[in-house]
Scaffold this motif. Structure first.
Motif, PDB file in Angstrom:
ATOM      1  N   ILE A  71      10.854  23.722  19.598  1.00 53.08           N
ATOM      2  CA  ILE A  71      11.429  24.922  19.196  1.00 53.08           C
ATOM      3  C   ILE A  71      11.829  24.722  17.604  1.00 53.08           C
ATOM      4  CG2 ILE A  71      13.646  25.939  19.441  1.00 53.08           C
ATOM      5  CD1 ILE A  71      13.545  25.628  22.512  1.00 53.08           C
ATOM      6  N   ASN A 102       8.503  25.423  15.801  1.00 49.66           N
ATOM      7  CA  ASN A 102       8.214  26.894  16.033  1.00 49.66           C
ATOM      8  C   ASN A 102       9.001  27.811  15.093  1.00 49.66           C
ATOM      9  OD1 ASN A 102       6.949  29.158  17.005  1.00 49.66           O
ATOM     10  ND2 ASN A 102       8.548  29.590  18.531  1.00 49.66           N
ATOM     11  N   TYR A 103      10.373  27.765  14.921  1.00 45.28           N
ATOM     12  CA  TYR A 103      11.145  28.490  13.946  1.00 45.28           C
ATOM     13  C   TYR A 103      10.888  28.251  12.618  1.00 45.28           C
ATOM     14  CZ  TYR A 103      13.854  31.011  17.650  1.00 45.28           C
ATOM     15  OH  TYR A 103      14.286  31.756  18.679  1.00 45.28           O
ATOM     16  N   CYS A 147      20.759  26.443  17.162  1.00 40.55           N
ATOM     17  CA  CYS A 147      20.839  27.452  18.096  1.00 40.55           C
ATOM     18  C   CYS A 147      22.028  28.364  17.737  1.00 40.55           C
ATOM     19  CB  CYS A 147      21.140  26.903  19.539  1.00 40.55           C
ATOM     20  SG  CYS A 147      19.733  25.978  20.188  1.00 40.55           S
ATOM     21  N   ALA A 157      19.252  28.227  23.863  1.00 40.64           N
ATOM     22  CA  ALA A 157      18.037  27.557  23.891  1.00 40.64           C
ATOM     23  C   ALA A 157      18.359  26.272  24.852  1.00 40.64           C
ATOM     24  CB  ALA A 157      16.971  27.159  22.682  1.00 40.64           C
TER      25      ALA A 157
END
Length: 143
Positions: A70, A73-74, A126, A133
């Motif tokens: 995650i 990816n961000y 988050c 998430a």
């Protein structure tokens, strides 16, 4: 009646030594049984400990892999989306902490404290990204 002459194995022993051997035979048998039981217990415990560690390690690895995917990816999308420096810094910190996480046993590293740092950084990211998430498998982990 004929007598069988057996060799005397205790020819060199004093009578007191023979009596001591008789009196201490129970202790010797006890000590021998303890040593055999201890060796067997250690070998069986090591196998159980190995399996427990292997499965807990796999669960922890899955959790950290989830966080890493995650965060990366961000970070990869940060060129297209306008994220603040605070968010980018936090995502970079997550990636750095996970990549520095020991993959072998290290005596001077507290993996529980390191895992808590990563979880905290992930929760903060988050919150900053305003996403949920939540790692669903975390409820099943117990250390």
């Amino acid at each position: 009646m004929s007598q069988i002459n057996e060799p005397d194995l205790n020819e060199d022993k004093d009578i007191n030594d023979v009596f001591d051997d008789i009196l201490l035979s129970e202790n010797k048998i006890y000590d021998q049984g303890y040593q055999e039981g201890y060796k067997k217990g250690v070998s069986e415990t090591n196998i159980e400990g190995y399996h427990l560690g292997y499965h807990r390690g796999a669960e922890l690895g899955a959790e950290l892999g989830y966080y890493l995917s995650i965060a990366e990816n961000y970070l990869n999308r940060s060129d297209q989306a306008e994220y603040s420096e605070k968010i980018k810094h936090n995502l970079t910190t997550i990636v750095k902490l996970i990549k520095e996480f020991p993959i072998e046993n290290v005596d001077n590293v507290d993996i529980f404290a390191e895992t808590d740092k990563i979880r905290s950084a992930f929760k903060k990211a988050c919150a900053l990204l305003k996403i949920d998430a939540h790692y669903s498998e975390i409820d099943h982990l117990s250390f």
